[in-house]
Design a protein around this motif. Structure first.
Motif, PDB file in Angstrom:
ATOM      1  N   ARG A  18     -65.628  87.104 -45.271  1.00 37.03           N
ATOM      2  CA  ARG A  18     -66.071  85.781 -44.820  1.00 37.03           C
ATOM      3  C   ARG A  18     -67.501  85.524 -45.285  1.00 37.03           C
ATOM      4  O   ARG A  18     -67.845  84.413 -45.689  1.00 37.03           O
ATOM      5  CB  ARG A  18     -65.959  85.708 -43.294  1.00 37.03           C
ATOM      6  N   PHE A  19     -68.342  86.547 -45.239  1.00 39.28           N
ATOM      7  CA  PHE A  19     -69.730  86.428 -45.681  1.00 39.28           C
ATOM      8  C   PHE A  19     -69.771  85.980 -47.136  1.00 39.28           C
ATOM      9  O   PHE A  19     -70.504  85.055 -47.500  1.00 39.28           O
ATOM     10  CB  PHE A  19     -70.455  87.778 -45.503  1.00 39.28           C
ATOM     11  N   GLN A  20     -68.982  86.614 -47.980  1.00 38.05           N
ATOM     12  CA  GLN A  20     -68.956  86.267 -49.408  1.00 38.05           C
ATOM     13  C   GLN A  20     -68.456  84.838 -49.616  1.00 38.05           C
ATOM     14  O   GLN A  20     -69.036  84.075 -50.376  1.00 38.05           O
ATOM     15  CB  GLN A  20     -68.070  87.254 -50.194  1.00 38.05           C
ATOM     16  N   ASP A  21     -67.384  84.481 -48.931  1.00 37.34           N
ATOM     17  CA  ASP A  21     -66.852  83.121 -49.034  1.00 37.34           C
ATOM     18  C   ASP A  21     -67.884  82.086 -48.586  1.00 37.34           C
ATOM     19  O   ASP A  21     -68.020  81.027 -49.200  1.00 37.34           O
ATOM     20  CB  ASP A  21     -65.584  82.969 -48.197  1.00 37.34           C
ATOM     21  N   ASP A  22     -68.598  82.400 -47.509  1.00 38.95           N
ATOM     22  CA  ASP A  22     -69.627  81.486 -46.999  1.00 38.95           C
ATOM     23  C   ASP A  22     -70.749  81.293 -48.012  1.00 38.95           C
ATOM     24  O   ASP A  22     -71.284  80.196 -48.152  1.00 38.95           O
ATOM     25  CB  ASP A  22     -70.205  81.985 -45.681  1.00 38.95           C
ATOM     26  N   ARG A  41     -70.520  81.501 -51.325  1.00 38.58           N
ATOM     27  CA  ARG A  41     -69.977  80.633 -52.389  1.00 38.58           C
ATOM     28  C   ARG A  41     -69.948  79.177 -51.935  1.00 38.58           C
ATOM     29  O   ARG A  41     -70.314  78.270 -52.673  1.00 38.58           O
ATOM     30  CB  ARG A  41     -68.562  81.072 -52.768  1.00 38.58           C
ATOM     31  N   ARG A  42     -69.475  78.963 -50.712  1.00 39.63           N
ATOM     32  CA  ARG A  42     -69.397  77.604 -50.175  1.00 39.63           C
ATOM     33  C   ARG A  42     -70.787  76.994 -50.039  1.00 39.63           C
ATOM     34  O   ARG A  42     -71.008  75.840 -50.405  1.00 39.63           O
ATOM     35  CB  ARG A  42     -68.688  77.614 -48.823  1.00 39.63           C
ATOM     36  N   ILE A  98     -64.751  71.397 -50.627  1.00 42.69           N
ATOM     37  CA  ILE A  98     -65.659  72.547 -50.542  1.00 42.69           C
ATOM     38  C   ILE A  98     -65.245  73.400 -49.352  1.00 42.69           C
ATOM     39  O   ILE A  98     -65.150  74.601 -49.437  1.00 42.69           O
ATOM     40  CB  ILE A  98     -67.129  72.098 -50.399  1.00 42.69           C
ATOM     41  N   GLY A  99     -64.999  72.744 -48.224  1.00 40.08           N
ATOM     42  CA  GLY A  99     -64.568  73.444 -47.027  1.00 40.08           C
ATOM     43  C   GLY A  99     -65.121  72.800 -45.780  1.00 40.08           C
ATOM     44  O   GLY A  99     -65.922  71.861 -45.849  1.00 40.08           O
ATOM     45  N   PRO A 100     -64.700  73.292 -44.617  1.00 38.13           N
ATOM     46  CA  PRO A 100     -65.231  72.752 -43.369  1.00 38.13           C
ATOM     47  C   PRO A 100     -66.627  73.309 -43.089  1.00 38.13           C
ATOM     48  O   PRO A 100     -66.933  74.444 -43.454  1.00 38.13           O
ATOM     49  CB  PRO A 100     -64.233  73.253 -42.320  1.00 38.13           C
TER      50      PRO A 100
END
Length: 181
Positions: free
Chosen positions: A129-133, A135-136, A103-105
């Motif tokens: 980064r906001f969008q990626d966060d 999703r994560r 998923i990610g760190p």
């Protein structure tokens, strides 16, 4: 290369960390370490191979942070708050996985309780980064994690509220249920 001296990416980062003003060095360290461009091993190798090099005190501090899972000043404050509040059982900057893979760190993980703390700052969380966060975070929630977000203001002005929210969620996770919003 025709007499031209070349360097490695890691050496460039290390030189910059040693000479930049403190805030800029911290920003560079956060950027490089969260993108795996500079690792704790790179920092340790540098200190071992160049023990008397100018800037090593700062490099040593970044190495200490990296080993603790601290990638920013805000994360350092979050760790200090948890330590001062005698909250245990967590790790910093831990990679979380689900059935589909990585998923990610996450900034702070209470693995047993499946609780994630994220330190959000405008400085490091642009639009991409906001969008990626998001999703994560959705993937973490789908995998059964509770995700709490804290801002710089939460850490510096309302740390007691942060601690209370963490304690409530840890207690609820121990009883097998999450607090209701």
């Amino acid at each position: 290369w025709n007499g031209m001296k070349l360097t490695t990416m890691q050496r460039g980062f290390l030189d910059a960390l040693a000479i930049l003003p403190t805030d800029e060095a911290q920003s560079l360290f956060s950027w490089a370490s969260t993108r795996a461009r500079l690792t704790a091993d790179d920092l340790a190798d540098h200190l071992n191979n160049s023990p008397k090099r100018w800037g090593n005190n700062r490099i040593r501090r970044f190495l200490n942070d990296a080993r603790k899972g601290i990638m920013s000043e805000a994360e350092r404050i979050a760790h200090e708050i948890l330590h001062a509040g005698k909250v245990t059982g967590w790790t910093g900057n831990t990679v979380v996985r689900d059935a589909q893979g990585i998923i990610g760190p996450v900034d702070i993980l209470f693995a047993k309780e499946r609780l994630v703390l994220e330190v959000d700052g405008r400085k490091y969380h642009g639009d991409d980064r906001f969008q990626d966060d998001r999703r994560r975070d959705n993937r973490l929630v789908s995998a059964g994690y509770c995700v709490l977000h804290f801002t710089w203001a939460d850490l510096t002005l309302r740390s007691h509220i942060m601690l209370e929210q963490v304690r409530v969620n840890l207690k609820a996770a121990g009883g097998g249920r999450r607090p209701q919003p």
